[in-house]
Design an enzyme around this catalytic site. Structure first.
Site, PDB file in Angstrom:
ATOM      1  N   ASP A 142     -34.437  77.946  65.811  1.00 49.31           N
ATOM      2  CA  ASP A 142     -33.379  78.889  66.181  1.00 49.31           C
ATOM      3  C   ASP A 142     -32.270  78.233  67.015  1.00 49.31           C
ATOM      4  OD1 ASP A 142     -34.818  80.805  64.843  1.00 49.31           O
ATOM      5  OD2 ASP A 142     -35.833  81.535  66.645  1.00 49.31           O
TER       6      ASP A 142
ATOM      7  N   GLN B 111     -43.795  83.812  61.713  1.00 48.92           N
ATOM      8  CA  GLN B 111     -43.838  85.197  61.229  1.00 48.92           C
ATOM      9  C   GLN B 111     -44.883  85.346  60.127  1.00 48.92           C
ATOM     10  OE1 GLN B 111     -39.772  86.244  60.307  1.00 48.92           O
ATOM     11  NE2 GLN B 111     -39.182  86.176  62.474  1.00 48.92           N
TER      12      GLN B 111
ATOM     13  N   ARG C  44     -44.193  90.640  70.483  1.00 50.40           N
ATOM     14  CA  ARG C  44     -45.657  90.606  70.387  1.00 50.40           C
ATOM     15  C   ARG C  44     -46.308  91.460  71.459  1.00 50.40           C
ATOM     16  NH1 ARG C  44     -43.312  86.521  67.834  1.00 50.40           N
ATOM     17  NH2 ARG C  44     -44.425  85.334  66.234  1.00 50.40           N
TER      18      ARG C  44
ATOM     19  N   LYS D 222     -37.724  86.579  73.252  1.00 43.24           N
ATOM     20  CA  LYS D 222     -37.718  87.608  72.203  1.00 43.24           C
ATOM     21  C   LYS D 222     -39.044  87.627  71.440  1.00 43.24           C
ATOM     22  CE  LYS D 222     -34.715  87.225  68.582  1.00 43.24           C
ATOM     23  NZ  LYS D 222     -35.412  87.247  67.274  1.00 43.24           N
TER      24      LYS D 222
HETATM   25  O1  SPQ Z   1     -36.837  87.953  64.168  1.00 42.96           O
HETATM   26  P1  SPQ Z   1     -35.795  87.182  63.414  1.00 42.96           P
HETATM   27  O2  SPQ Z   1     -34.684  88.071  62.995  1.00 42.96           O
HETATM   28  O3  SPQ Z   1     -36.360  86.401  62.264  1.00 42.96           O
HETATM   29  O4  SPQ Z   1     -35.170  86.136  64.471  1.00 42.96           O
HETATM   30  C1  SPQ Z   1     -35.033  84.703  64.529  1.00 42.96           C
HETATM   31  C2  SPQ Z   1     -33.885  84.439  65.581  1.00 42.96           C
HETATM   32  O5  SPQ Z   1     -33.040  83.578  65.408  1.00 42.96           O
HETATM   33  O6  SPQ Z   1     -33.935  85.117  66.612  1.00 42.96           O
HETATM   34  C3  SPQ Z   1     -34.722  84.045  63.198  1.00 42.96           C
HETATM   35  F1  SPQ Z   1     -33.645  84.357  62.661  1.00 42.96           F
HETATM   36  O7  SPQ Z   1     -36.176  84.093  65.108  1.00 42.96           O
HETATM   37  C4  SPQ Z   1     -37.444  83.944  64.472  1.00 42.96           C
HETATM   38  C5  SPQ Z   1     -37.729  82.461  64.254  1.00 42.96           C
HETATM   39  O8  SPQ Z   1     -36.757  81.851  63.459  1.00 42.96           O
HETATM   40  C6  SPQ Z   1     -38.474  84.540  65.386  1.00 42.96           C
HETATM   41  C7  SPQ Z   1     -39.863  84.097  65.105  1.00 42.96           C
HETATM   42  C8  SPQ Z   1     -41.001  84.823  65.720  1.00 42.96           C
HETATM   43  O9  SPQ Z   1     -40.817  85.485  66.755  1.00 42.96           O
HETATM   44  O10 SPQ Z   1     -42.111  84.701  65.183  1.00 42.96           O
HETATM   45  C9  SPQ Z   1     -40.141  83.015  64.305  1.00 42.96           C
HETATM   46  C10 SPQ Z   1     -39.105  82.234  63.621  1.00 42.96           C
HETATM   47  O11 SPQ Z   1     -39.041  82.618  62.260  1.00 42.96           O
HETATM   48  P2  SPQ Z   1     -40.018  81.983  61.145  1.00 42.96           P
HETATM   49  O12 SPQ Z   1     -39.460  82.513  59.848  1.00 42.96           O
HETATM   50  O13 SPQ Z   1     -39.881  80.518  61.283  1.00 42.96           O
HETATM   51  O14 SPQ Z   1     -41.364  82.477  61.378  1.00 42.96           O
END
Ligand code: SPQ
Length: 449
Positions: A334, A186, A42, A37
């Site tokens: 995750d 993120q 990206r 995902k």
């Molecule tokens: O995109 P989203 O909703 O935040 O999805 C999650 C998931 O469980 O699929 C988190 F709830 O994944 C994030 C992950 O926790 C995806 C991600 C990324 O693609 O950069 C980074 C992680 O979040 P963070 O807040 O640690 O940067």
């Protein structure tokens, strides 16, 4: 009677029913999981801001990448229909996104909204509004709004720009060195994308290493990036021009994690999960399961389009409790819901610390997993920043709820596989966010006898 796995459609949502037969059940076969995902988002975003064409093989056809695709179509990129795993993106060019006539809807996807904000904030003279579903509108955005404002961004929203819907008036941004208080891919990616449009060096330093897919892909698309692994710092030099690339998306280790745990806890199981991305910033789940003495083998390790990939073989073995925390957490963030399921079947007490970030995901994953697993008879205590799980108590089927969180829905389904009687997972359709054919794969690998 055989174990049955059925989906029941109700007027509002879907229920997943797992009716465990008395006959012995095992999980067998060779399967593939959908595309990663994080890499899928990206590929679509960098493709959308690059010059020329990007082709993406193996894109995740889940709801979250669909949200990214629809936002970037509205911003002027040409993205082919997401009905096959081969997708073409014709980029608009950096700084060339167009002002959409309507609100951008990131759906349930934190990655979509936070990374996109970095790009929108640096589009001078244009106005954007962004929102998402009820879950996304309750998740904190100040973690990206704060550094973007330091770069000169103008962003408004409830709680001083912490909650979507957000309004953005694009500006010429300036480079910064941002010391992020949290290890978050993120946050890091949002700032690096904003840095693409500034004059000079933008650096992000994080307390521990988060997933590095943005860094790898930005380099492949032609951005100038330097990385200091000692201090967990990444520097991007702007202004940059990106060039469309072929991208091959490996299988998502976060999706593979459900089968790694299922294969470990269901007696006599033997599963191979092919073509899984094993980027070291994502393999914390393999390390945690190794600590729990799981029988997992990495086979056929190779590199595909800049990302390490392997086939993972898992066989049933009695798991032992473990203690995890610290720098390991961002590398399995995750996977903690499914790790909690593993712990419920392990001997001893597992302690997960330093994971308060789970409270601001699609649901409060600490509270929800503790509550839902306890409904099945597990012994889970919620800690302020984690979970304490005493394994070994046999679970009994009950009615549980995903809280519209894809990872919770799938974790509870795997727990249900090893619970006596019937487990009903309400709002099971949430799985389609990251794993649309999860139930079909589950049905495919169940063997009775
Ligand atoms: O995109 P989203 O909703 O935040 O999805 C999650 C998931 O469980 O699929 C988190 F709830 O994944 C994030 C992950 O926790 C995806 C991600 C990324 O693609 O950069 C980074 C992680 O979040 P963070 O807040 O640690 O940067």
């Amino acid at each position: 009677m055989a174990t049955s796995i059925v989906i029941v459609e109700t007027p509002e949502s879907q229920q997943l029913l797992i009716q465990k037969a008395n006959a012995s059940l095992s999980l067998q076969g060779s399967i593939r999981v959908p595309g990663d995902k994080s890499i899928s988002h990206r590929a679509l975003m960098l493709g959308a801001i690059a010059q020329g064409e990007t082709t993406v093989e193996g894109l995740l056809l889940g709801e979250d990448p669909r949200s990214t695709a629809s936002c970037f179509r509205a911003l002027g990129a040409e993205i082919s229909e997401l009905n096959t795993e081969r997708v073409r993106v014709q980029g608009a060019g950096i700084g060339q996104l167009i002002e959409p006539a309507n609100i951008l809807d990131a759906g349930n996807s934190g990655t979509t909204i936070r990374l996109m904000l970095g790009l929108l904030a640096g589009q001078p003279g244009q106005f954007f509004s962004v929102t998402g579903d009820a879950s996304l509108r309750s998740r904190p955005m100040s973690r990206v709004v704060k550094p973007l404002r330091q770069m000169g961004a103008q962003i408004w929203g409830r709680q001083d720009g912490n909650l979507a819907p957000l309004a953005i008036q694009g500006q010429h941004l300036r480079p910064i060195h941002y010391h992020s208080p949290i290890a978050s891919a993120q946050v890091k990616s949002c700032i690096l994308l904003a840095g693409l449009m500034t004059e000079g060096e933008t650096t992000v330093t994080e307390p521990a290493l988060s997933r590095d897919h943005s860094e790898r892909m930005l380099r492949a698309f032609g951005a100038q990036l330097s990385i200091d692994p000692e201090t967990h710092s990444v520097t991007i030099t702007g202004p940059a021009q990106l060039h469309g690339q072929p991208v091959i998306v490996p299988g998502d280790i976060s999706s593979a994690a459900f089968w790694l745990v299922a294969g470990s806890i269901v007696p006599d199981s033997d599963l191979v999960i092919e073509n899984v991305g094993v980027n070291p910033t994502r393999t914390g789940i393999l390390e945690a399961l190794a600590m729990m003495e799981a029988d997992i083998e990495l086979q056929n390790q190779r590199e595909v389009a800049g990302e390490p990939v392997a086939d993972l073989r898992v066989r049933h073995r009695q798991l032992k409790a473990c203690e995890i925390g610290g720098d390991l957490i961002p590398r399995l963030i995750d996977e903690i819901p499914i790790l909690a399921v593993a712990a419920a079947f392990a001997q001893g007490t597992t302690v997960i610390r330093d994971a308060a970030e789970l409270r601001v995901k699609e649901s409060d994953r600490l509270a929800v997993m503790a509550h839902q697993l306890n409904r099945l008879g597990a012994r889970v205590t919620e800690l302020p920043d984690g979970l304490e799980i005493t394994g070994g108590t046999p679970l009994t089927g009950a009615e549980v709820d995903s809280h519209d969180d894809h990872r919770v829905a799938m974790s509870l389904a795997i727990a249900g596989l090893n619970a006596a009687g019937t487990t009903t997972i309400n709002r099971a359709e949430a799985a389609a966010i990251s794993y649309p054919n999860f139930t079909a794969t589950l049905q495919q690998i169940c063997r009775e006898g």
